[in-house]
Design an enzyme around this catalytic site. Structure first.
Site, PDB file in Angstrom:
ATOM      1  N   ASP A  78       0.812  -1.217   0.000  1.00  0.00           N
ATOM      2  CA  ASP A  78       0.000   0.000   0.000  1.00  0.00           C
ATOM      3  C   ASP A  78       0.849   1.272   0.000  1.00  0.00           C
ATOM      4  O   ASP A  78       2.021   1.262   0.376  1.00  0.00           O
ATOM      5  CB  ASP A  78      -0.885   0.040   1.252  1.00  0.00           C
ATOM      6  N   HIS A 129      -5.563   2.482  -4.158  1.00  0.00           N
ATOM      7  CA  HIS A 129      -5.731   2.672  -2.714  1.00  0.00           C
ATOM      8  C   HIS A 129      -6.662   3.853  -2.458  1.00  0.00           C
ATOM      9  O   HIS A 129      -7.549   3.773  -1.621  1.00  0.00           O
ATOM     10  CB  HIS A 129      -4.360   2.897  -2.067  1.00  0.00           C
ATOM     11  N   HIS A 133      -4.858   9.984   0.058  1.00  0.00           N
ATOM     12  CA  HIS A 133      -4.936   9.084   1.209  1.00  0.00           C
ATOM     13  C   HIS A 133      -5.705   9.759   2.344  1.00  0.00           C
ATOM     14  O   HIS A 133      -5.124  10.340   3.277  1.00  0.00           O
ATOM     15  CB  HIS A 133      -3.541   8.678   1.673  1.00  0.00           C
ATOM     16  N   HIS A 223       3.627  -2.458   3.147  1.00  0.00           N
ATOM     17  CA  HIS A 223       3.687  -1.089   2.643  1.00  0.00           C
ATOM     18  C   HIS A 223       5.014  -0.802   1.948  1.00  0.00           C
ATOM     19  O   HIS A 223       6.073  -1.020   2.534  1.00  0.00           O
ATOM     20  CB  HIS A 223       3.509  -0.093   3.790  1.00  0.00           C
TER      21      HIS A 223
END
Length: 269
Positions: A78, A129, A133, A223
């Protein structure tokens, strides 16, 4: 419907019931029990929104239940692309001959399109994603939809292919989030193994948390990025991935993308 509205309604109902009990409009016992139930409902709805492993608000893929006897496992990353760590990870994966799934942030992809193209050229699956964010539960329905649309369009403009999968930030979802992602033509993917590598707990800790919880059909959350701050290092994750691949391979595991995993019959929670 946005969960925030239900949480507000349940909380206000609880306060109102307590008020009615205090001023003897209803019995205090009834008021206390009813208020407790209202607040418990609010807590349950919130828990279901933030826990990754449920499909209460709509279908969410967290692992494949049936891998037909094959020990398949999907590594997912991610928050990227995030130079130089995404490139370092790609070198490792190429050396190990492993394909993974990268859940990218549209804003980062727009800044580093060459890295996105490199991920694609090496045969990895690119998924979304978010555009930015941000916790989609905190956005209005229109803001969340715009965030998702920006992310999808950005990845599509760079790769020439529309992403088919999305992992909402933090894995949080409600009815509105699920609908917005599905309306954008994507399936929601969360995870079944979370080693919390973003906290940089140590290479061996990350590797052990993954390997000790590995199971056929598992989806591992790791990640390569650090959105939205883009400041934390990811060297521990990259080094741990090497150990994870070697250890699980020795145990008979095959590493696949989410698309390959989802082709297995029974890819549900």
């Amino acid at each position: 419907m946005r969960i925030i509205y239900l949480l507000i309604i349940c909380s206000l109902a609880g306060v109102l019931l307590l008020w009615l009990g205090i001023y003897k409009k209803i019995s205090r016992k009834t008021a206390a029990i009813s208020a407790a139930l209202s607040l418990a409902l609010a807590g349950a709805l919130l828990l279901l929104a933030v826990l990754p492993g449920n499909s209460f608000y709509g279908k969410v893929i967290t692992h494949a239940e049936n891998t037909h006897g094959r020990k398949l496992i999907a590594l997912t990353f991610d928050d990227g692309p995030y130079p130089p760590y995404t490139q370092k990870l790609l070198k490792l994966l190429a050396a190990k001959n492993v394909h993974a799934t990268f859940f990218m942030v549209g804003e980062n992809a727009a800044k580093h399109p060459e890295t996105v193209k490199l991920v694609q050229a090496q045969g990895h699956l690119i998924a979304l994603h978010a555009g930015y964010h941000k916790d989609l539960l905190k956005l209005s329905s229109s803001e969340a939809a715009a965030n998702i649309a920006y992310g999808k369009e950005t990845l599509q403009s760079i790769t020439g292919t529309a992403p088919q999968y999305m992992r909402p930030p933090h894995g949080f979802k409600d009815w509105s989030t699920v609908k917005a992602i599905n309306d954008a033509g994507m399936q929601i993917v969360n995870w079944s193994i979370i080693p919390r590598d973003w906290t940089n707990p140590g290479v061996q800790v990350i590797a052990d948390r993954v390997c000790e919880n590995a199971a056929p059909g598992a989806i591992v959350l790791l990640h390569d990025g650090d959105s939205p701050k883009n400041s934390a290092p990811r060297d521990q994750t990259i080094e741990a991935v090497g150990f994870i691949i070697d250890r699980l391979r020795a145990e008979g595991y095959e590493f696949v993308t989410i698309e390959e995993l989802n082709k297995q019959k029974g890819a549900t929670i």
